[in-house]
Design an enzyme around this catalytic site. Structure first.
Site, mmCIF file in Angstrom:
data_model
loop_
_atom_site.group_PDB
_atom_site.id
_atom_site.type_symbol
_atom_site.label_atom_id
_atom_site.label_comp_id
_atom_site.label_asym_id
_atom_site.label_seq_id
_atom_site.Cartn_x
_atom_site.Cartn_y
_atom_site.Cartn_z
ATOM 1 C CG HIS A 32 -1.872 1.095 1.322
ATOM 2 N ND1 HIS A 32 -3.116 1.015 0.730
ATOM 3 C CD2 HIS A 32 -1.831 2.309 1.924
ATOM 4 C CE1 HIS A 32 -3.792 2.115 0.966
ATOM 5 N NE2 HIS A 32 -3.031 2.932 1.681
ATOM 6 C CG ASP A 34 -1.047 5.985 2.384
ATOM 7 O OD1 ASP A 34 -2.161 5.731 1.898
ATOM 8 O OD2 ASP A 34 -0.642 5.495 3.456
ATOM 9 C CG MET A 136 -9.764 6.601 4.667
ATOM 10 S SD MET A 136 -8.139 5.818 4.456
ATOM 11 C CE MET A 136 -7.168 6.640 5.746
#
Length: 219
Positions: A32, A34, A136
């Site tokens: 992942h 960001d 989230m």
């Protein structure tokens, strides 16, 4: 099967190749990454060159989370850099459906990320063009925040909604995901887990040990 994805913003960037190799050896399911622009969220992180570097180090799928304004302008950039999955925020674009369709046209998975205070209702009009939904569980922008407890109910409601569809749409959870939160996220219906300082990048053990310990949390 529950998929584990280390958040590489928490990695030792000075030893990225070492860490990626260790995580690959531990059998993680995706990485992942960001991307933050300092506008949509109050922080700056990483970019397409970082994605290219990770792509050169591993064949493991790369999940790019665009926490940026007007993400539709950068889909080509990150697709070309090596992303296998791209998620964008409903709040960051004026035409979510078009942006998601553009992601899928690149032959990669399209995801929608939902901030803690964002309602699930808008998803009714994009379920046909998404492969995963990022819930989230903290307000996006910084690592090390506390899990927002009301997000368990949000995950459960989303899971119930997705059961009506004939094709799989994964629920990814992102934010303070670790030993204290994974069991209830699993119970609520999460499928994919973004792991940062609360799990994989806990310095008390090696990366391999942390991945193995995290897998033991699943029933």
């Amino acid at each position: 099967m529950h998929k584990l994805g280390p958040s590489l913003m928490c990695a030792d960037l000075g030893n990225l190749e070492r860490d990626v190799k260790a995580l690959d050896d531990a059998g993680v399911d995706f990485y992942h990454i960001d991307i933050m622009d300092g506008k949509f969220v109050p922080n700056f992180t990483l970019g397409p060159d970082f994605v290219k570097t990770v792509r050169s180090l591993t064949k493991t799928p790369i999940d790019v989370h665009l926490m940026i304004e007007q993400p539709e302008l950068y889909i080509d950039l990150f697709a070309d850099a090596g992303a296998d999955m791209i998620s964008i925020h409903q709040e960051s674009t004026e035409n979510l459906q078009r942006a998601l369709t553009e992601i899928k046209s690149k032959g990669i998975k399209a995801g929608v990320a939902i901030n803690p205070a964002t309602s699930l209702e808008f998803l009714d009009y994009v379920y046909d063009v998404i492969d995963y939904i990022v819930v989230m569980t903290v307000n996006p922008g910084f690592a090390g925040q506390k899990f927002i407890p009301t997000m368990y109910d949000k995950i459960a409601k989303l899971h119930c909604k997705l059961e009506q569809f004939e094709r799989p749409i994964d629920i990814q959870v992102d934010g303070n995901i670790g030993a204290n939160t994974i069991p209830k996220c699993q119970e609520s219906g999460a499928d994919m887990y973004v792991l940062g300082t609360s799990a994989v990048f806990n310095s008390e053990n090696s990366l391999e040990e942390n991945v193995n310990n995290t897998r033991k949390l699943f029933i």
